[in-house]
Design a protein around this motif. Structure first.
Motif, mmCIF file in Angstrom:
data_model
loop_
_atom_site.group_PDB
_atom_site.id
_atom_site.type_symbol
_atom_site.label_atom_id
_atom_site.label_comp_id
_atom_site.label_asym_id
_atom_site.label_seq_id
_atom_site.Cartn_x
_atom_site.Cartn_y
_atom_site.Cartn_z
ATOM 1 N N LEU A 7 -0.802 -7.426 -2.273
ATOM 2 C CA LEU A 7 -1.676 -6.180 -2.261
ATOM 3 C C LEU A 7 -3.081 -6.722 -1.769
ATOM 4 O O LEU A 7 -3.584 -6.031 -0.628
ATOM 5 N N THR A 8 -3.498 -7.815 -1.968
ATOM 6 C CA THR A 8 -4.915 -8.199 -1.459
ATOM 7 C C THR A 8 -4.778 -8.428 0.013
ATOM 8 O O THR A 8 -5.532 -7.957 0.957
ATOM 9 N N GLN B 229 -6.739 -6.276 3.137
ATOM 10 C CA GLN B 229 -7.583 -7.094 3.903
ATOM 11 C C GLN B 229 -7.024 -6.543 5.616
ATOM 12 O O GLN B 229 -8.039 -6.342 6.358
ATOM 13 N N GLU B 230 -5.834 -6.540 5.793
ATOM 14 C CA GLU B 230 -5.018 -6.310 6.962
ATOM 15 C C GLU B 230 -5.468 -4.865 7.218
ATOM 16 O O GLU B 230 -5.881 -4.714 8.543
ATOM 17 N N THR B 231 -5.519 -3.724 6.594
ATOM 18 C CA THR B 231 -5.622 -2.286 6.721
ATOM 19 C C THR B 231 -7.197 -2.364 6.703
ATOM 20 O O THR B 231 -7.349 -1.535 7.811
ATOM 21 N N SER C 4 3.347 -10.674 -11.308
ATOM 22 C CA SER C 4 2.117 -10.239 -10.967
ATOM 23 C C SER C 4 1.124 -10.925 -9.853
ATOM 24 O O SER C 4 0.247 -10.453 -9.244
ATOM 25 N N THR C 5 1.300 -12.213 -9.993
ATOM 26 C CA THR C 5 0.569 -13.241 -8.803
ATOM 27 C C THR C 5 1.119 -12.795 -7.616
ATOM 28 O O THR C 5 0.108 -12.594 -6.645
#
Length: 100
Positions: A38-39, A43-45, A31-32
């Motif tokens: 995902l974070t 942010q990149e997107t 999960s980490t």
């Protein structure tokens, strides 16, 4: 204090097995790793889409609140640039009419 929201993610069995391997190799909980990945990708997107976000804001499909979430304090600058661009466009149209 920020309220966290849980997001359930369904993944196919193959991806789930791959996530388990990544987790073991990196010695971090699944999960980490997934949350950090995902974070990073979000942010990149957002960085890649900032121009389109401004265009959608100008069209009214993105609210000022949403713009603030993405740009923070720079949202004021976005509004300033939009307003100046509109003013310059109006002046250019008036000048074009005079030159006709």
């Amino acid at each position: 204090m920020k309220k966290e929201k849980t997001l359930g993610v369904r993944m196919d069995p193959q991806m789930r097995r791959e996530l388990e391997v990544i987790s073991k190799v990196l010695h971090v909980p699944e999960s980490t790793w997934a949350r950090e990945k995902l974070t990073h990708d979000i942010q990149e997107t957002i960085e890649d889409l900032k121009y389109q976000i401004v265009l959608e804001y100008m069209k009214g499909t993105i609210s000022r609140e949403e713009l603030d979430r993405v740009f923070g304090d720079l949202a004021e600058d976005v509004d300033f640039v939009i307003e100046k661009t509109k003013e310059d466009f109006i002046k250019a149209k008036e000048l074009a009419k005079k030159l006709e």
